[in-house]
Scaffold this active site. Structure first.
Site, PDB file in Angstrom:
ATOM      1  N   ASP A  21      39.550  43.953  44.594  1.00  0.00           N
ATOM      2  CA  ASP A  21      38.786  44.135  45.835  1.00  0.00           C
ATOM      3  C   ASP A  21      38.489  45.606  46.089  1.00  0.00           C
ATOM      4  OD1 ASP A  21      37.495  43.391  48.126  1.00  0.00           O
ATOM      5  OD2 ASP A  21      39.301  42.889  49.256  1.00  0.00           O
ATOM      6  N   GLY A  24      32.596  47.322  46.812  1.00  0.00           N
ATOM      7  CA  GLY A  24      31.531  47.652  47.759  1.00  0.00           C
ATOM      8  C   GLY A  24      31.875  48.911  48.543  1.00  0.00           C
ATOM      9  N   TRP A  26      33.934  51.266  47.759  1.00  0.00           N
ATOM     10  CA  TRP A  26      33.965  52.419  46.843  1.00  0.00           C
ATOM     11  C   TRP A  26      32.546  53.003  46.726  1.00  0.00           C
ATOM     12  CZ3 TRP A  26      31.562  53.915  42.377  1.00  0.00           C
ATOM     13  CH2 TRP A  26      32.162  54.931  41.622  1.00  0.00           C
ATOM     14  N   ARG A  34      25.951  48.967  46.419  1.00  0.00           N
ATOM     15  CA  ARG A  34      27.162  48.191  46.113  1.00  0.00           C
ATOM     16  C   ARG A  34      27.252  47.849  44.625  1.00  0.00           C
ATOM     17  NH1 ARG A  34      29.978  45.668  50.073  1.00  0.00           N
ATOM     18  NH2 ARG A  34      30.370  43.875  48.741  1.00  0.00           N
ATOM     19  N   SER A  66      34.090  34.359  43.331  1.00  0.00           N
ATOM     20  CA  SER A  66      34.691  33.180  43.964  1.00  0.00           C
ATOM     21  C   SER A  66      33.613  32.184  44.393  1.00  0.00           C
ATOM     22  CB  SER A  66      35.516  33.602  45.184  1.00  0.00           C
ATOM     23  OG  SER A  66      34.651  33.897  46.267  1.00  0.00           O
ATOM     24  N   GLU A  68      33.127  31.331  47.195  1.00  0.00           N
ATOM     25  CA  GLU A  68      32.594  31.827  48.479  1.00  0.00           C
ATOM     26  C   GLU A  68      31.644  33.009  48.270  1.00  0.00           C
ATOM     27  OE1 GLU A  68      35.971  31.056  48.045  1.00  0.00           O
ATOM     28  OE2 GLU A  68      35.509  29.128  48.996  1.00  0.00           O
ATOM     29  N   ASN A  69      31.689  33.619  47.083  1.00  0.00           N
ATOM     30  CA  ASN A  69      30.832  34.798  46.852  1.00  0.00           C
ATOM     31  C   ASN A  69      29.338  34.453  46.800  1.00  0.00           C
ATOM     32  OD1 ASN A  69      33.223  36.587  44.719  1.00  0.00           O
ATOM     33  ND2 ASN A  69      32.848  36.773  46.924  1.00  0.00           N
ATOM     34  N   ARG A  72      27.012  35.980  49.483  1.00  0.00           N
ATOM     35  CA  ARG A  72      26.521  37.368  49.497  1.00  0.00           C
ATOM     36  C   ARG A  72      24.997  37.377  49.364  1.00  0.00           C
ATOM     37  NH1 ARG A  72      31.091  41.299  47.177  1.00  0.00           N
ATOM     38  NH2 ARG A  72      32.767  40.258  48.263  1.00  0.00           N
ATOM     39  N   GLU A 207      55.017  36.458  43.100  1.00  0.00           N
ATOM     40  CA  GLU A 207      55.304  37.682  43.849  1.00  0.00           C
ATOM     41  C   GLU A 207      53.966  38.344  44.163  1.00  0.00           C
ATOM     42  OE1 GLU A 207      58.344  38.840  44.778  1.00  0.00           O
ATOM     43  OE2 GLU A 207      59.197  37.007  43.947  1.00  0.00           O
TER      44      GLU A 207
HETATM   45  C1  FPP Z   1      35.233  42.547  45.257  1.00  0.00           C
HETATM   46  O1  FPP Z   1      34.798  43.755  45.812  1.00  0.00           O
HETATM   47  C2  FPP Z   1      34.695  42.375  43.937  1.00  0.00           C
HETATM   48  C3  FPP Z   1      33.924  41.309  43.529  1.00  0.00           C
HETATM   49  C4  FPP Z   1      33.524  40.184  44.374  1.00  0.00           C
HETATM   50  C5  FPP Z   1      33.387  41.263  42.184  1.00  0.00           C
HETATM   51  C6  FPP Z   1      34.395  41.505  41.129  1.00  0.00           C
HETATM   52  C7  FPP Z   1      33.710  41.968  39.924  1.00  0.00           C
HETATM   53  C8  FPP Z   1      34.084  43.025  39.203  1.00  0.00           C
HETATM   54  C9  FPP Z   1      35.265  43.832  39.467  1.00  0.00           C
HETATM   55  C10 FPP Z   1      33.344  43.395  38.034  1.00  0.00           C
HETATM   56  C11 FPP Z   1      34.138  42.981  36.842  1.00  0.00           C
HETATM   57  C12 FPP Z   1      33.499  41.861  36.240  1.00  0.00           C
HETATM   58  C13 FPP Z   1      34.014  41.191  35.232  1.00  0.00           C
HETATM   59  C14 FPP Z   1      33.117  40.232  34.525  1.00  0.00           C
HETATM   60  C15 FPP Z   1      35.424  41.355  34.783  1.00  0.00           C
HETATM   61  P1  FPP Z   1      33.927  43.678  47.130  1.00  0.00           P
HETATM   62  O2  FPP Z   1      32.492  43.676  46.717  1.00  0.00           O
HETATM   63  O3  FPP Z   1      34.353  42.520  47.961  1.00  0.00           O
HETATM   64  O4  FPP Z   1      34.294  45.033  47.812  1.00  0.00           O
HETATM   65  P2  FPP Z   1      34.339  45.335  49.385  1.00  0.00           P
HETATM   66  O5  FPP Z   1      35.467  44.505  49.967  1.00  0.00           O
HETATM   67  O6  FPP Z   1      34.639  46.791  49.406  1.00  0.00           O
HETATM   68  O7  FPP Z   1      32.985  44.996  49.945  1.00  0.00           O
END
Ligand code: FPP
Length: 241
Positions: A21, A24, A26, A34, A66, A68-69, A72, A207
């Site tokens: 997590d 975005g 970052w 994002r 997920s 739920e994603n 977006r 854990e």
């Molecule tokens: C959560 O950060 C991240 C995701 C929903 C996507 C995860 C994908 C990657 C880390 C890329 C790696 C991909 C593979 C195929 C291994 P967020 O967007 O929810 O961040 P935020 O909470 O700061 O908005």
């Protein structure tokens, strides 16, 4: 290894799940789109897969997208799907070098055809590698997985007109990756402290390790710190201490 002395081999978690997590935030902190955060997230994932393999973690589950994603924006979903189709199979030299076998959990049927083919392709390409098995949880939701498991059993039973009660082991064996042990440790980066529908059946006794650092900033030593923290915990699985 970072920290204070070598890790005892028996104290290393066999299966680690990671909720990656903070991509975005970052990017936003750097006034970047994002999508740049997700791109950097991919680099972080490679660093952590390497760290996990070196540490002796045999199974690693990465929560990449997920159920739920889908809520977006269309642009962000498209970017994430593009990341999968653009990079997954291209990383073959990395999988070969580190010894990564890739498997998938989640509902593959409901992913775009190009993504489905990429996932099936990478599973086939990496079948022979065996230092670490990386489960890419893509279009994955814990409740959705349990429902799909129950429905698989239900369909089978309709055919066999079986009427005995369902037990926990039968349900477990119909989950997406029946050969995976339950996670010993679940790491969530980015400051939130919840499971967000990740491996909810399997995490009954996991854990939990929460860390404020955003996922794209994660590196080798962060993974070692999490494993070291885990190695100091006493687990009793509901028994007495
Ligand atoms: C959560 O950060 C991240 C995701 C929903 C996507 C995860 C994908 C990657 C880390 C890329 C790696 C991909 C593979 C195929 C291994 P967020 O967007 O929810 O961040 P935020 O909470 O700061 O908005």
């Amino acid at each position: 290894m970072a920290g204070d002395g070598p890790l005892e081999p028996g104290s290393v978690p066999t299966h680690v799940g990671i909720i990656m997590d903070g991509n975005g935030r970052w990017a936003t902190a750097r006034k970047l789109p994002r999508s740049s955060g997700h791109q950097e997230g991919l680099e972080a994932a490679k660093r952590i897969v390497r760290a996990a393999a070196d540490t002796g973690t045999r199974y690693l589950s990465l929560y990449a997208f997920s159920t739920e994603n889908w809520n977006r924006t269309a642009d962000e979903v498209k970017f994430l799907m593009g990341l999968v189709t653009g990079y997954l199979r291209k990383e073959l030299p990395f999988y070969q070098q580190v010894g990564v076998r890739v498997v998938h959990s989640g509902d593959l049927k409901r992913l775009p055809r190009a993504v489905r083919n990429e996932v099936k392709g990478v599973i086939a390409d990496t079948r022979q590698f065996n230092r670490i098995i990386v489960n890419l949880a893509l279009n994955y939701g814990g409740r959705d997985e349990i429902l799909r498991s129950v429905n698989r059993i239900w369909k089978r039973r309709l055919k066999d007109s079986e009427a005995t009660p369902l037990d926990a082991d039968q349900l477990r064996r119909s989950l997406d990756l029946p050969d995976f042990p339950d996670p010993d440790l679940v790491i969530r980066t980015g400051g939130e402290r919840r499971l967000s529908n990740f491996l909810i059946w399997q995490c009954a006794y996991a854990e939990l390790y929460f860390c404020d650092k955003l996922w794209p900033d994660w590196g080798y030593d962060d993974y070692l710190a999490a494993v070291r923290d885990y190695s100091r915990r006493k687990r009793n699985f509901g028994g007495s201490r």
